[in-house]
Each structure stands twice: as C-alpha cells, then as structure tokens.
Write an enzyme that holds these catalytic residues in place. Structure first.
Site, PDB file in Angstrom:
ATOM      1  N   HIS A 172       0.816  -1.268  -0.082  1.00 28.26           N
ATOM      2  CA  HIS A 172      -0.028   0.171   0.044  1.00 28.26           C
ATOM      3  C   HIS A 172       0.728   1.147   0.049  1.00 28.26           C
ATOM      4  O   HIS A 172       0.858   2.198  -0.898  1.00 28.26           O
ATOM      5  CB  HIS A 172      -0.933  -0.121   1.173  1.00 28.26           C
ATOM      6  N   HIS A 193      -5.151   6.083  -5.652  1.00 29.04           N
ATOM      7  CA  HIS A 193      -6.285   6.684  -5.155  1.00 29.04           C
ATOM      8  C   HIS A 193      -6.609   7.971  -5.898  1.00 29.04           C
ATOM      9  O   HIS A 193      -6.105   8.252  -6.679  1.00 29.04           O
ATOM     10  CB  HIS A 193      -5.604   7.186  -3.825  1.00 29.04           C
ATOM     11  N   HIS A 202      -7.314  -2.129  -4.645  1.00 26.69           N
ATOM     12  CA  HIS A 202      -7.775  -2.736  -3.568  1.00 26.69           C
ATOM     13  C   HIS A 202      -8.253  -4.187  -3.359  1.00 26.69           C
ATOM     14  O   HIS A 202      -8.128  -5.018  -2.408  1.00 26.69           O
ATOM     15  CB  HIS A 202      -8.451  -1.646  -2.575  1.00 26.69           C
ATOM     16  N   HIS A 322     -14.783   5.818   3.077  1.00 27.56           N
ATOM     17  CA  HIS A 322     -13.592   5.308   3.037  1.00 27.56           C
ATOM     18  C   HIS A 322     -12.333   6.126   3.845  1.00 27.56           C
ATOM     19  O   HIS A 322     -11.695   5.595   4.759  1.00 27.56           O
ATOM     20  CB  HIS A 322     -13.010   5.054   1.651  1.00 27.56           C
ATOM     21  N   HIS A 326     -10.507   5.834   7.724  1.00 27.78           N
ATOM     22  CA  HIS A 326      -9.144   5.835   8.002  1.00 27.78           C
ATOM     23  C   HIS A 326      -8.361   7.005   8.920  1.00 27.78           C
ATOM     24  O   HIS A 326      -7.878   6.491   9.895  1.00 27.78           O
ATOM     25  CB  HIS A 326      -8.209   6.350   6.557  1.00 27.78           C
ATOM     26  N   PHE A 343      -1.542   7.119   4.036  1.00 27.85           N
ATOM     27  CA  PHE A 343      -1.295   6.057   3.345  1.00 27.85           C
ATOM     28  C   PHE A 343      -0.119   5.089   3.453  1.00 27.85           C
ATOM     29  O   PHE A 343      -0.175   3.944   3.331  1.00 27.85           O
ATOM     30  CB  PHE A 343      -1.424   6.514   1.704  1.00 27.85           C
ATOM     31  N   HIS A 356     -11.187  -2.396   4.176  1.00 22.27           N
ATOM     32  CA  HIS A 356     -11.198  -2.438   2.747  1.00 22.27           C
ATOM     33  C   HIS A 356     -11.803  -3.339   2.326  1.00 22.27           C
ATOM     34  O   HIS A 356     -12.419  -3.291   1.169  1.00 22.27           O
ATOM     35  CB  HIS A 356      -9.948  -2.509   2.198  1.00 22.27           C
TER      36      HIS A 356
END
Length: 596
Positions: A172, A193, A202, A322, A326, A343, A356
C-alpha cells in the site's frame, strides 16, 4: 502506410528498453493511426521476465517523454490514451512522508518490495466453492482462532519474504505514496487513489493478502473478515481487533475511538452527536454515496491514464466513508497520524484489511442497486490497467483490472447482512424556499451558516472561512425522458482543488442551506441540503509541500428534486471549512451534466 504530406516531422530516439532493443520513429503531428499498421519491431530479451510488454500505444506514449528524465512532447496524454502499466519494481523509490500540521521534518520510508526477474500473468482461479468473507462482529471463536493463527504466521515470516506482514503492508505504501514512477512517464507517479483505479487495486491487493493467509494455515477456503461499518450493529471497531495480546492488535490507533464508540462516516474532528443521531448521519451518508450515485464515473472515480497527472478525482465511496474510517482509526497523537491515518502506514494495521473488505463489498452492492447504468466501466484503458502482486507461492504476478470485475470469479463473496441505508434518505429542512441572503442575527462566529451570499466572489479562492455563492444552472430541469432513462446526470463540480499532499484538510459542501429557524443548528449529514465533503488523507512523496490538485464531483439531480428547486436558474452553494482552514484553494465551482 498513410501519407505524411504536410505534417512536420520530429525524430525521437526511443529509450533503451533492453540491451538489444533500440530504435527510432518518425512521429507526424496529429498522425498517430499509422502505428496500428506498423511500428518499430524489436524483441526484448527474456520477454516473459520483462515487467511490461509494449504495444503500439505504449510506443506512442513513449514519445511523451524520455524514460526517467526529459520533457514531454505530448501535452495532452488523453489524445494518446493508454492504460496504466504495471510498475517496474527495480525503479521503486523511497517514499518521503511529511508530518501533519506543517512540520518541516520529513521521514524517508523504504516500502519497495523484493525485485523478481520472473513475472507471470494472472490466471483466474478454478473455483470449486465460494469463500464467504464474514462480518467481523459476527465471527465465532473457531474462526477467530484460525484468523489469529494465520496473521501470527504472516508476522513471523522473514522480513524479506514478500508474503510477510510488513512486506504486505508496504504494498500500500509503494502504490499510494508515489514510490513507483509510471513506466514511460517517469515524471508522473503511479497513484491508485483518487481515480478509477481505487476499487480494482484494493480488490486485488486483498485477494492476494487473503490467499497468502490461507496458504499459511493450509486452508484454501479461508476468507478475511469485513468491518460492517455501514450498519448500526457494526459501526464500532470490531472487538476482535482490540485485544492487546492478539496479532490483530495495533497500538497506533485513536484510543478514544475504541468500542463502544461509533465511527463517524463524515470524517474530520470528533463531534458530540448522540448515538442515535450518529447512526442516522452515517446511514444518510451511505445513501448519498451508494443510492444517489448512479453513474460509473461518479462511483469509481475519474479516469486516469498513462501519462496523466495523479489524483484526478475520487469516487463517492472513496472520498467519503473510506477516507472517514481511515482518519477515525488513526492515532492523532502520532506525527503522521499512523497507522490508518496515513497512506504509507495504513496497511500496518490489521484492521485496514477488514475496512477495505467492506469498501470492496460496496462495489458488489452498488452494481445490484436499481438503475441501468450501475455497471463496471467499459473503457479498455481501465480494463487493461495493470498491477504487480506477490502471490501465496512468492510468485510475482501481473494482473489487470479486467481480471477482478466479478468477486465470485475470484472465488469469494460476502456474508449477507441487512443493509439499512437503502432507505435512509435525508430530509430537507426546507422545500422550494430560497435561502436567506444574510445570516440571522445573533449567530455565533464560525458556526456553519454564518455567511452572506457573495455573488462577487472571484475564483480561485483560499478557503479560510465559510463562503456562500450562487452557481448558475445551464439547464433548468431534466426532460421526462432524461429522468426515466437516467441518460444525463446533473452534477456539482468543484474544480482545481489544491493543497499540500500531507495537509489534513476537510470541508463540507451544502446546497440551498440555511439555519433552522427554530434552533439555528448548522446543516449536517442528516439534512438533504448537505451534499458531501472533501477530506484529504495525507500521502506525500518527494519534496515537502508536494501539491495535490484534484476535482470533487457530486450527483445532484435527485437532490434538486428532493429540495423542490429543480426549476431554479441558480443554486446557492456553501463551502464550510472544518479542518485545515486556509490550507486549500478552490479553482472554480460549476454545474455540469454527464452521461456515462
């Protein structure tokens, strides 16, 4: 070969793709179709070991810039559209992460994987039965024991084993913190992204992660759990991830958000909402992201092709729930908001994969909702975009988006649970009434609607305070045919959003909002006038202050009908900074119409 008369010639020497493959090509301005008939012919050594196999569009795109240095000859990469190619692992660079809050110190992160000389193309699995990923809050002790054992074994693998937990977490980091340059456009990073690559990348990432876990415990039917944060029963952090002695635990989480706290799917700073209202807001937000979003480009994100700039624009789920999860999980006391809050480090928290998995589940659900346009993108540049992953046998595999469109073809699906947000449409505070042109008296400074309508606003603007302005509508209403066939969607577009990649920024967007005449409460997710939010999850690489330039697009056709303002010439838009005031600028706001 087509005639080249009247076109000026440019001679370009191709980069040294291999020791024996070199050539030059004459490119005529605006004359590219000749490549479909004949291009330079050269055969790379060990073709099956090469990361990329060049086709005619690869060659054309190669004209856009010299490999790993040089200026572009093609100003509009979309004119020569091509899919994002799988990265060359040997060109992976150290990711550089900058602390949030404007601190100047940077941190280098080596998240590059081991380099393999052999790459195989993905072969779809032979599915004998479907693996069902369970809701994390519903798993039993037998499942938990197996899951913990699998993750423990993954953590114990050698650090250089591409299947080890840290190497898997680094996948990632590399793809999301700009460690890989685009193969033929090295000045442009690969970023998965804020574009149409988000969902397929993902999905494949989790697919290989899951296969590795199953291999380690000798259970090919093992399936990872999903965090069912879109349903009230699953809105708390799953208990299986909380025990400090479990391999599922991560110490870098916001301790104030442990169970029984409810996730805030609107992201940003903590609020003081009651549990009942928080649940309502979360369900209203999911309705916006899933039900109101009917067109592929609004759900998946904007197109992102070889040679183009990263971060063109996120889809509804990516930019909404999403990102919110996070941020909610990440530790605000850490300089980079690790682990989930950045990230580069998000994959180091085992809960990332459950989060995810639920995002991936949204892809499956979205395609089953009413509406004939709820389908996968059929653009070949999306379908042929490629990634590299190590599989359960340590083989490096090249896999394309077209390989992952159906989760059941990959051998898995999701445990069925209730979906309460399907009917959770927000309610308007007013219907058919224009908002006030000045704020009510007595409004406390900084509260959400304390701003006059400003029709003299000149873009670009720095968003350091609440702004309200009218936006003209090119068309007053959709035709009856347009409504019935869903051929055209009216959208609100916020263009040229610019900020530092590592800046924690959030702002809300409202339409025809106003203070409630009874209690003066600002518009929130429970109100129809609330359109959505922009939230940035820090993700930097290279020099401090690297800029993110992106676009935010919201579907508003149904919203205008709900508010009873479909026949208005203008709508009032309010931008409300919630975090990072003054750290983001807005290039323009407009109404547009799209057809997918």
């Amino acid at each position: 070969m087509a005639s080249t008369a009247n076109f000026p010639s440019t001679v370009i020497t191709l980069p040294n793709f291999s020791k024996t493959c070199r050539g030059s090509i004459f490119m005529k301005k605006k004359l590219f179709n000749f490549v479909s008939k004949k291009v330079v012919s050269c055969k790379a050594n060990n073709a099956d070991s090469s990361v990329n196999r060049f086709d005619r569009r690869d060659i054309l795109l190669g004209l856009g810039g010299s490999l790993y240095g040089g200026t572009s000859l093609v100003r509009d990469p979309f004119a020569l559209a091509a899919p994002i190619a799988a990265p060359d692992l040997s060109h992976c660079a150290e990711a550089t992460v900058q602390p949030t809050g404007g601190v100047s110190t940077t941190m280098g992160v080596d998240c590059c994987p081991p380099v393999s000389t052999t790459i195989t193309d993905f072969i779809p699995p032979s599915v004998r039965k479907i693996r069902y990923r369970p809701a994390a809050h519903l798993v039993d002790s037998r499942y938990l024991k197996k899951f913990e054992e699998a993750l423990r074994l993954m953590r114990e693998l050698d650090k250089d084993d591409p299947r080890s937990f840290m190497q898997q977490a680094n996948v990632h980091c590399a793809y999301c913190n700009d460690a890989y340059p685009q193969t033929l456009f090295p000045s442009q990073p690969i970023q998965v992204h804020n574009s149409w690559l988000f969902f397929p990348f993902h999905r494949l990432y989790l697919y290989f992660f899951e296969r590795i876990l199953g291999k380690l415990i000798n259970d090919p039917d093992f399936a990872i759990p999903y965090w069912n944060w879109d349903s009230p029963s699953g809105m708390s952090m799953p208990e299986i991830y909380v025990g400090s002695n479990s391999p599922l635990y991560d110490s870098k989480r916001d301790l104030s958000h442990l169970p029984p706290s409810l996730v805030n799917l609107n992201g940003g700073k903590d609020n003081d909402l009651s549990r009942e209202l928080q649940i309502k807001c979360n369900l209203n937000l999911m309705y916006r992201e899933m039900v109101r979003t009917k067109i592929p480009s609004l759900f998946f994100g904007k197109e992102y092709r070889a040679g183009s700039t990263a971060d063109p624009g996120a889809g509804s789920v990516e930019g909404g729930s999403h990102i919110a999860v996070h941020i909610w999980v990440g530790d605000k006391e850490e300089p980079y908001h690790e682990d989930m809050g950045n990230f580069y480090s998000a994959g180091r928290d085992p809960i990332f994969y459950a989060h995810h998995a639920n995002v991936d589940r949204m892809w499956n659900i979205w395609k089953t909702l009413p509406g004939k346009k709820r389908r996968d993108i059929d653009d070949s540049d999306w379908l042929d975009s490629a990634f590299l992953f190590y599989d359960e046998n340590k083989n490096l595999v090249r896999v394309k988006v077209r390989d992952c469109l159906d989760s059941r073809a990959l051998g898995y699906d999701y445990q069925s649970v209730d979906i309460p947000w399907l009917g959770s449409k927000a309610t308007p505070r007013r219907r058919g009434r224009a908002p006030r042109r000045s704020p009510p008296s007595g409004r406390a400074p900084g509260q959400a609607m304390a701003a006059e309508i400003n029709n003299t606003i000149a873009f670009p603007i720095v968003l350091d305070k609440i702004v309200r302005f009218e936006v003209p509508r090119p068309k007053k209403s959709r035709t009856k045919i347009g409504k019935k066939d869903e051929e055209e969607e009216e959208v609100l577009v916020i263009e040229n959003i610019q900020l530092d990649k590592d800046a924690p920024v959030k702002f809300d967007v409202c339409i025809n909002d106003d203070d409630d005449e009874d209690d003066g409460k600002p518009v929130g997710p429970e109100d129809s006038e609330f359109v959505g939010s922009f939230t940035n999850l820090p993700h930097g690489h290279g020099q401090p202050g690297a800029k993110l330039t992106t676009t935010l697009t919201f579907s508003i056709s149904d919203l205008l009908e709900e508010l009873g303002i479909e026949g208005e010439d203008n709508i009032v838009v309010t931008l409300v900074p919630q975090e990072g005031e003054g750290l983001v600028s807005i290039g323009n706001v407009k109404i547009d119409y799209i057809r997918d």
